[in-house]
Design a protein around this motif. Structure first.
Motif, PDB file in Angstrom:
ATOM      1  N   MET B  73       0.825  -1.209   0.000  1.00  0.00           N
ATOM      2  CA  MET B  73       0.000   0.000   0.000  1.00  0.00           C
ATOM      3  C   MET B  73       0.865   1.267   0.000  1.00  0.00           C
ATOM      4  N   HIS B  74       2.168   1.132   0.098  1.00  0.00           N
ATOM      5  CA  HIS B  74       3.097   2.259   0.152  1.00  0.00           C
ATOM      6  C   HIS B  74       2.633   3.310   1.154  1.00  0.00           C
ATOM      7  N   CYS B  75       2.359   2.824   2.385  1.00  0.00           N
ATOM      8  CA  CYS B  75       1.789   3.643   3.460  1.00  0.00           C
ATOM      9  C   CYS B  75       2.566   4.948   3.658  1.00  0.00           C
ATOM     10  N   GLU B  76       1.802   6.003   3.994  1.00  0.00           N
ATOM     11  CA  GLU B  76       2.453   7.278   4.307  1.00  0.00           C
ATOM     12  C   GLU B  76       3.221   7.159   5.616  1.00  0.00           C
ATOM     13  N   ASP B  77       2.643   6.431   6.578  1.00  0.00           N
ATOM     14  CA  ASP B  77       3.323   6.202   7.856  1.00  0.00           C
ATOM     15  C   ASP B  77       3.658   4.711   7.922  1.00  0.00           C
ATOM     16  N   ALA B  78       4.696   4.321   7.195  1.00  0.00           N
ATOM     17  CA  ALA B  78       4.969   2.903   6.980  1.00  0.00           C
ATOM     18  C   ALA B  78       5.650   2.286   8.207  1.00  0.00           C
ATOM     19  N   ALA B  79       4.918   1.405   8.913  1.00  0.00           N
ATOM     20  CA  ALA B  79       5.472   0.783  10.114  1.00  0.00           C
ATOM     21  C   ALA B  79       6.656  -0.116   9.782  1.00  0.00           C
ATOM     22  N   CYS B  80       6.646  -0.706   8.583  1.00  0.00           N
ATOM     23  CA  CYS B  80       7.746  -1.595   8.187  1.00  0.00           C
ATOM     24  C   CYS B  80       9.072  -0.839   8.163  1.00  0.00           C
ATOM     25  N   VAL B  81       9.002   0.454   7.788  1.00  0.00           N
ATOM     26  CA  VAL B  81      10.220   1.265   7.755  1.00  0.00           C
ATOM     27  C   VAL B  81      10.629   1.659   9.183  1.00  0.00           C
ATOM     28  N   THR B  82       9.623   1.982  10.004  1.00  0.00           N
ATOM     29  CA  THR B  82       9.904   2.377  11.383  1.00  0.00           C
ATOM     30  C   THR B  82      10.627   1.281  12.153  1.00  0.00           C
ATOM     31  N   VAL B  83      10.180   0.022  11.999  1.00  0.00           N
ATOM     32  CA  VAL B  83      10.738  -1.046  12.827  1.00  0.00           C
ATOM     33  C   VAL B  83      12.061  -1.585  12.297  1.00  0.00           C
ATOM     34  N   CYS B  84      12.389  -1.295  11.044  1.00  0.00           N
ATOM     35  CA  CYS B  84      13.591  -1.894  10.438  1.00  0.00           C
ATOM     36  C   CYS B  84      14.844  -1.445  11.186  1.00  0.00           C
ATOM     37  N   ALA B 114       5.342  -6.220  11.105  1.00  0.00           N
ATOM     38  CA  ALA B 114       4.726  -4.913  11.309  1.00  0.00           C
ATOM     39  C   ALA B 114       3.726  -4.576  10.215  1.00  0.00           C
ATOM     40  N   CYS B 115       3.784  -5.278   9.082  1.00  0.00           N
ATOM     41  CA  CYS B 115       2.899  -4.949   7.960  1.00  0.00           C
ATOM     42  C   CYS B 115       1.567  -5.663   8.108  1.00  0.00           C
ATOM     43  N   PRO B 116       0.453  -4.905   8.160  1.00  0.00           N
ATOM     44  CA  PRO B 116      -0.845  -5.563   8.310  1.00  0.00           C
ATOM     45  C   PRO B 116      -1.362  -6.177   7.012  1.00  0.00           C
ATOM     46  N   TYR B 117      -0.757  -5.804   5.879  1.00  0.00           N
ATOM     47  CA  TYR B 117      -1.320  -6.185   4.590  1.00  0.00           C
ATOM     48  C   TYR B 117      -0.629  -7.398   3.964  1.00  0.00           C
ATOM     49  N   GLY B 118       0.340  -7.968   4.648  1.00  0.00           N
ATOM     50  CA  GLY B 118       1.032  -9.129   4.095  1.00  0.00           C
ATOM     51  C   GLY B 118       1.795  -8.788   2.829  1.00  0.00           C
ATOM     52  N   ALA B 119       2.296  -7.557   2.756  1.00  0.00           N
ATOM     53  CA  ALA B 119       2.928  -7.105   1.522  1.00  0.00           C
ATOM     54  C   ALA B 119       4.373  -7.581   1.396  1.00  0.00           C
ATOM     55  N   GLU B 189      -7.826   1.907  10.658  1.00  0.00           N
ATOM     56  CA  GLU B 189      -7.756   2.095  12.109  1.00  0.00           C
ATOM     57  C   GLU B 189      -6.355   1.886  12.679  1.00  0.00           C
ATOM     58  N   LEU B 190      -5.491   1.199  11.911  1.00  0.00           N
ATOM     59  CA  LEU B 190      -4.127   1.009  12.415  1.00  0.00           C
ATOM     60  C   LEU B 190      -3.290   2.270  12.247  1.00  0.00           C
ATOM     61  N   GLY B 191      -3.759   3.189  11.417  1.00  0.00           N
ATOM     62  CA  GLY B 191      -3.118   4.493  11.335  1.00  0.00           C
ATOM     63  C   GLY B 191      -1.874   4.556  10.481  1.00  0.00           C
ATOM     64  N   TYR B 192      -1.666   3.578   9.596  1.00  0.00           N
ATOM     65  CA  TYR B 192      -0.477   3.615   8.762  1.00  0.00           C
ATOM     66  C   TYR B 192      -0.685   4.437   7.493  1.00  0.00           C
ATOM     67  N   LYS B 193      -1.881   4.952   7.301  1.00  0.00           N
ATOM     68  CA  LYS B 193      -2.217   5.793   6.137  1.00  0.00           C
ATOM     69  C   LYS B 193      -1.795   5.145   4.825  1.00  0.00           C
ATOM     70  N   PRO B 194      -2.395   4.001   4.501  1.00  0.00           N
ATOM     71  CA  PRO B 194      -2.076   3.372   3.220  1.00  0.00           C
ATOM     72  C   PRO B 194      -2.453   4.289   2.071  1.00  0.00           C
ATOM     73  N   VAL B 195      -1.671   4.260   0.999  1.00  0.00           N
ATOM     74  CA  VAL B 195      -1.906   5.156  -0.133  1.00  0.00           C
ATOM     75  C   VAL B 195      -2.904   4.535  -1.114  1.00  0.00           C
ATOM     76  N   ASN B 196      -2.726   3.253  -1.436  1.00  0.00           N
ATOM     77  CA  ASN B 196      -3.612   2.606  -2.409  1.00  0.00           C
ATOM     78  C   ASN B 196      -5.062   2.664  -1.952  1.00  0.00           C
ATOM     79  N   THR B 197      -5.969   2.838  -2.903  1.00  0.00           N
ATOM     80  CA  THR B 197      -7.388   2.815  -2.551  1.00  0.00           C
ATOM     81  C   THR B 197      -8.098   1.730  -3.352  1.00  0.00           C
ATOM     82  N   TYR B 198      -9.223   1.298  -2.810  1.00  0.00           N
ATOM     83  CA  TYR B 198     -10.050   0.264  -3.426  1.00  0.00           C
ATOM     84  C   TYR B 198     -11.422   0.851  -3.720  1.00  0.00           C
ATOM     85  N   LEU B 199     -11.851   0.768  -4.993  1.00  0.00           N
ATOM     86  CA  LEU B 199     -13.158   1.290  -5.374  1.00  0.00           C
ATOM     87  C   LEU B 199     -14.202   0.210  -5.120  1.00  0.00           C
TER      88      LEU B 199
END
Lengths: 314, 230
Positions: B73-84, B114-119, B189-199
């Motif tokens: 999702m290329h999150c704006e607040d990417a937890a994967c980057v924070t924890v690395c 840390a990634c909720p999306y299994g990316a 709700e996890l607050g990672y601000k994912p960028v990708n959207t789903y229509l």
């Protein structure tokens, strides 16, 4: 979550080692009624360092690419794993200086500088265990870990194992007062209380649901097909699941071996003479119980990615 | 820039072409190979940046099958980057793409936790974490014709259910589609601000379903019909 042996061994062993050195160093800093001899302090510190070091070595077996492990200290500003690594490495020069001065015969309860160094060693050890717990507590994706009880559990269990070891090693190398052993058993009670609160805390489902995971919040959502026929990295790492009744049974095993048995052994076994055997039994039981507890810590954790593999709530 | 994807759940047919095109492009791309284990064995497994799940929405008869492709999702607040801990995971300042520096990763798995999306998926052969690059080696390649500077999944989608663009530009196709069709983020709700959207799927009239007639004559005809068919 998949319970990896290397991580269970690491957190239990080095947690106990840090607990032992914390208690040893802080105890040596004050002039108590039963002061440790220099030899005893050295023995206790040596055992603690063996436990810590073997745990840390074990943790590197969890890495898929350990040749880059040296880079793990570079992101201390954001990563709890980097903080833990850095605290663990920087602990060595501090504890080595402490051990060296003890070996040279400096009494921590007499010299102010040595008292300060002993306290620094003890507090540093506890902070290191705290940062180990925070690696898990900082993950919002795992509800069972993402709470304040996680680091508290790591610290209390480390101090509990350290306290029992402290009594055992003092008994082995001379004598340990009944009062000290009773204090160790109180640590067991405190650690047990925190763990019981934790079990209750993670009991009620409260995490994200399949609805928020798929954005369809006003309708029922069911997984029809997961899209792969064999396991994936995601199912292997996060899909680990154990039957509910087995988890409950293992909770009892952890409670009995980890807390109930060691307390009973100390309370009813504490005699006038040599208590070494009794304390050894308590230590072995406690280690086995905490190992089961740590296995449960992973096995009971449900990562939210399971919502994409069919779980309705995590 | 805030580059990302829009996935149209109304038109996605779940054909897995995006996942295959992704695998084909990226296995020889900057983070390749996308290792497969036992590809012809009993339990084939391997690294994929894109996985498609199939869901049933609602209850019969108001139910619907939805195909659900997911990548980073290329999150704006990417937890994967924070924890690395090593700094291998990073988010590019210029366009928001989250990448893994394959030379720095030590394979501790914490970013995947840390990634909720299994990316993120660990490559067991190379021992490093791999993930969607948003085809960073395609979208800036000036050797490609301009209309092909898009991620492989977007290029290949036969149902035209995937769109790529800049969410910072309010007039881009992705921003317009998200705005007009009510694009949703996953697990906000996890607050990672994912960028990708789903229509979400469009509302369509229900297809009438067969109901047993209550008229006794019709009931008999119904019974005879079933008898004859047998």
């Amino acid at each position: 979550m998949h319970p990896a042996f290397s991580v269970i061994f690491f957190t239990v062993t080095s947690g106990a080692g840090y607990g032992l050195i914390a208690i040893t160093a802080i105890y040596s800093a004050f002039d108590f009624s039963q002061p440790m001899t220099g030899e005893q302090t050295l023995l206790l510190s040596a055992v603690a360092l063996v436990l810590i070091t073997s745990g840390l070595i074990s943790s590197t077996f969890h890495l898929a690419n350990p040749k880059n492990a040296w880079r793990a200290f570079s992101r201390v500003r954001t990563s709890w794993l980097a903080r833990e690594g850095l605290l663990a490495i920087l602990f060595y020069p501090i504890v080595m200086l402490y051990v060296y001065l003890v070996w040279r015969g400096v009494d921590a309860s007499n010299s102010t500088a040595m008292t300060a160094l002993a306290l620094l060693t003890g507090v540093w050890a506890i902070v290191t265990v705290f940062s180990t717990g925070m690696i898990y507590a900082s993950l919002k994706t795992i509800r069972q870990w993402n709470n304040a009880l996680t680091p508290v559990n790591y610290i209390s269990l480390g101090l509990m194992l350290g306290g029992l070891l402290f009594s055992l090693l003092l008994s082995l190398s001379g004598d340990v007062s009944a009062n000290l052993t009773m204090v160790a058993s109180y640590m067991v009670v405190i650690a047990a209380t925190i763990k019981i609160v934790y079990f209750f805390w993670i009991g009620a489902p409260a995490g994200p649901t399949i609805n928020t995971a798929t954005s369809f919040t006003s309708r029922t959502v069911r997984l029809l097909d997961v899209g792969h026929t064999a396991g994936t990295f995601l199912t292997d790492e996060f899909g680990y699941q154990v039957a509910r009744d087995r988890l409950v049974a293992l909770r009892w095993v952890a409670m009995v071996l980890g807390f109930i048995l060691p307390s009973l052994i100390v309370w009813f076994g504490l005699g006038e003479g040599d208590n070494t055997l009794m304390l050894a039994a308590a230590v072995i039981s406690a280690f086995a119980g905490v190992a089961v507890e740590r296995w449960l810590f992973f096995a009971e954790a449900r990562h939210v990615v399971n919502l994409y593999h069919g779980a309705q709530q995590c | 820039m805030k580059l990302g994807l829009v996935v149209d759940l109304d038109t996605c047919v779940g054909c897995n072409a995006c996942a295959v095109a992704c695998k084909q492009w990226n296995t020889s791309g900057t983070t390749g190979p996308l290792t497969d284990l036992e590809p012809y064995g009993k339990d084939p497994t391997g690294v994929w940046f894109n996985r498609i799940r199939n869901y049933e929405l609602g209850d019969y008869p108001e139910n619907k099958t939805v195909h659900f492709p997911m990548s980073c999702m290329h999150c704006e607040d990417a937890a994967c980057v924070t924890v690395c801990p090593t700094g291998a995971s990073y988010k590019r300042e210029e366009d928001g793409i989250v990448l893994v520096d394959q030379d720095k990763c030590m394979g501790c798995n914490l970013c995947a936790w840390a990634c909720p999306y299994g990316a993120r998926e660990l490559d067991p052969e190379e021992g490093v974490m791999k993930k969607c690059t948003l085809c960073v080696d395609r979208i800036y390649d000036e050797a490609l014709p301009e209309d092909e500077r898009q991620p492989a999944c977007v290029m290949t989608c036969p149902a035209h259910a995937r769109f790529f663009g800049d969410f910072d530009d309010p007039n881009s196709e992705v921003s317009r589609l998200s705005r007009e069709r009510g694009g949703e983020h996953l697990m906000p709700e996890l607050g990672y601000k994912p960028v990708n959207t789903y229509l979400p799927p469009r509302n369509k009239t229900n297809i009438p379903t067969y109901k047993n007639e209550t008229n006794p004559i019709e009931k008999v005809k119904d019974w005879v019909n079933r008898l004859v068919a047998r």
